[in-house]
Design a protein around this motif. Structure first.
Motif, PDB file in Angstrom:
ATOM      1  N   GLY A   6       0.801  -1.218   0.000  1.00  0.00           N
ATOM      2  CA  GLY A   6       0.000   0.000   0.000  1.00  0.00           C
ATOM      3  C   GLY A   6       0.832   1.265   0.000  1.00  0.00           C
ATOM      4  N   PRO A   7       0.178   2.411   0.064  1.00  0.00           N
ATOM      5  CA  PRO A   7       0.879   3.700   0.055  1.00  0.00           C
ATOM      6  C   PRO A   7       1.595   3.954   1.375  1.00  0.00           C
ATOM      7  CG  PRO A   7      -1.458   4.034   0.388  1.00  0.00           C
ATOM      8  CD  PRO A   7      -1.268   2.566   0.141  1.00  0.00           C
ATOM      9  N   TRP A   8       2.372   5.021   1.400  1.00  0.00           N
ATOM     10  CA  TRP A   8       3.017   5.437   2.622  1.00  0.00           C
ATOM     11  C   TRP A   8       2.775   6.924   2.836  1.00  0.00           C
ATOM     12  CZ3 TRP A   8       7.098   8.932   1.997  1.00  0.00           C
ATOM     13  CH2 TRP A   8       7.675   8.990   0.739  1.00  0.00           C
ATOM     14  N   ILE A   9       2.944   7.348   4.074  1.00  0.00           N
ATOM     15  CA  ILE A   9       2.706   8.727   4.472  1.00  0.00           C
ATOM     16  C   ILE A   9       4.016   9.267   5.020  1.00  0.00           C
ATOM     17  CG2 ILE A   9       1.397  10.237   6.005  1.00  0.00           C
ATOM     18  CD1 ILE A   9      -0.744   7.965   6.052  1.00  0.00           C
ATOM     19  N   GLY A  10       4.437  10.415   4.545  1.00  0.00           N
ATOM     20  CA  GLY A  10       5.714  10.962   4.981  1.00  0.00           C
ATOM     21  C   GLY A  10       5.638  12.445   5.315  1.00  0.00           C
ATOM     22  N   ILE A  11       6.610  12.898   6.093  1.00  0.00           N
ATOM     23  CA  ILE A  11       6.749  14.316   6.425  1.00  0.00           C
ATOM     24  C   ILE A  11       7.864  14.873   5.548  1.00  0.00           C
ATOM     25  CG2 ILE A  11       7.276  16.013   8.215  1.00  0.00           C
ATOM     26  CD1 ILE A  11       4.698  14.520   8.774  1.00  0.00           C
ATOM     27  N   CYS A  12       7.539  15.883   4.767  1.00  0.00           N
ATOM     28  CA  CYS A  12       8.486  16.432   3.788  1.00  0.00           C
ATOM     29  C   CYS A  12       8.752  17.909   4.035  1.00  0.00           C
ATOM     30  CB  CYS A  12       7.914  16.282   2.375  1.00  0.00           C
ATOM     31  SG  CYS A  12       7.675  14.575   1.885  1.00  0.00           S
ATOM     32  N   ALA A  25      11.765  14.771   5.122  1.00  0.00           N
ATOM     33  CA  ALA A  25      12.440  15.587   6.128  1.00  0.00           C
ATOM     34  C   ALA A  25      13.511  14.809   6.888  1.00  0.00           C
ATOM     35  CB  ALA A  25      11.422  16.177   7.098  1.00  0.00           C
ATOM     36  N   GLY A  26      13.444  13.513   6.863  1.00  0.00           N
ATOM     37  CA  GLY A  26      14.428  12.651   7.513  1.00  0.00           C
ATOM     38  C   GLY A  26      14.188  11.220   7.070  1.00  0.00           C
ATOM     39  N   LYS A  27      15.200  10.381   7.132  1.00  0.00           N
ATOM     40  CA  LYS A  27      15.066   9.030   6.582  1.00  0.00           C
ATOM     41  C   LYS A  27      14.009   8.191   7.298  1.00  0.00           C
ATOM     42  CE  LYS A  27      18.809   6.752   9.139  1.00  0.00           C
ATOM     43  NZ  LYS A  27      18.152   5.623   9.717  1.00  0.00           N
ATOM     44  N   ASP A  28      13.670   8.519   8.540  1.00  0.00           N
ATOM     45  CA  ASP A  28      12.672   7.754   9.288  1.00  0.00           C
ATOM     46  C   ASP A  28      11.334   8.477   9.424  1.00  0.00           C
ATOM     47  OD1 ASP A  28      14.405   5.605   9.782  1.00  0.00           O
ATOM     48  OD2 ASP A  28      15.290   6.644  11.500  1.00  0.00           O
ATOM     49  N   PHE A  29      11.141   9.557   8.697  1.00  0.00           N
ATOM     50  CA  PHE A  29       9.931  10.369   8.864  1.00  0.00           C
ATOM     51  C   PHE A  29       8.817   9.919   7.938  1.00  0.00           C
ATOM     52  CE2 PHE A  29      12.755  14.125  10.350  1.00  0.00           C
ATOM     53  CZ  PHE A  29      13.019  13.448  11.517  1.00  0.00           C
ATOM     54  N   TRP A  30       8.489   8.625   7.973  1.00  0.00           N
ATOM     55  CA  TRP A  30       7.401   8.103   7.161  1.00  0.00           C
ATOM     56  C   TRP A  30       6.796   6.888   7.853  1.00  0.00           C
ATOM     57  CZ3 TRP A  30       7.592   3.149   5.064  1.00  0.00           C
ATOM     58  CH2 TRP A  30       8.825   2.508   5.136  1.00  0.00           C
ATOM     59  N   TYR A  31       5.557   6.607   7.517  1.00  0.00           N
ATOM     60  CA  TYR A  31       4.829   5.429   7.996  1.00  0.00           C
ATOM     61  C   TYR A  31       4.187   4.750   6.801  1.00  0.00           C
ATOM     62  CZ  TYR A  31       4.691   6.229  13.095  1.00  0.00           C
ATOM     63  OH  TYR A  31       5.005   6.355  14.418  1.00  0.00           O
ATOM     64  N   TYR A  55       6.003  22.128   7.425  1.00  0.00           N
ATOM     65  CA  TYR A  55       6.307  20.893   6.714  1.00  0.00           C
ATOM     66  C   TYR A  55       5.082  20.493   5.900  1.00  0.00           C
ATOM     67  CZ  TYR A  55      10.234  20.710   9.932  1.00  0.00           C
ATOM     68  OH  TYR A  55      11.366  21.011  10.630  1.00  0.00           O
ATOM     69  N   ILE A  56       5.231  19.437   5.144  1.00  0.00           N
ATOM     70  CA  ILE A  56       4.136  18.930   4.317  1.00  0.00           C
ATOM     71  C   ILE A  56       4.011  17.437   4.584  1.00  0.00           C
ATOM     72  CG2 ILE A  56       3.279  18.621   1.960  1.00  0.00           C
ATOM     73  CD1 ILE A  56       5.346  20.929   1.258  1.00  0.00           C
TER      74      ILE A  56
END
Length: 134
Positions: A6-12, A25-31, A55-56
């Protein structure tokens, strides 16, 4: 699904060169947007940028690009100890409504194929703060 398809959600963050390009925004900033998280989750502060600012949050299909997200929302982090909380009944636009919006855009030829670029507020998030001063 819970199988990483499925898709993923990230902070950019947006690049400061005015190109409009985004980067994580960082290598671990996604779910990963697992089905088991469809009723909600809390985005722990350790997976958020430590610097307050704008951020986005983006939803990106598996194998997709941050530059072409399925949906995005602007967020402002005031303190590094905040977390993002998403609960399905409040946070996610109903699938039936999103289908109707895409159908309307297709009929009116608004945007580009697959006409999902006209969707807004597909994901909403609450900011969980540690204190009233946040």
């Amino acid at each position: 699904v819970d199988d990483n398809s499925g898709p993923w959600i990230g902070i950019c963050i947006k690049q400061e060169d005015n190109s409009g390009e985004m980067e994580l925004a960082g290598k671990d900033f996604w779910y990963r947007a697992y089905a088991s998280r469809s009723n909600g989750w809390c985005w722990e502060s350790r997976y958020l940028p430590s610097t307050p600012g704008k951020y986005i949050a983006v939803i990106v299909p598996r194998g997709g690009s941050i530059q072409s997200p399925l949906a995005q929302i602007d967020i402002t982090l005031l303190k590094p100890t905040m977390s993002l909380a998403c609960e399905r009944k409040f946070s996610i636009k109903k699938v039936e409504r999103m289908r109707a919006k895409v159908r309307e855009a297709q009929e009116e030829k608004r945007g580009t194929w697959p006409y999902a670029d006209t969707l807004g507020d597909a994901l909403r998030a609450s900011i969980a703060c540690p204190d009233a001063d946040s």
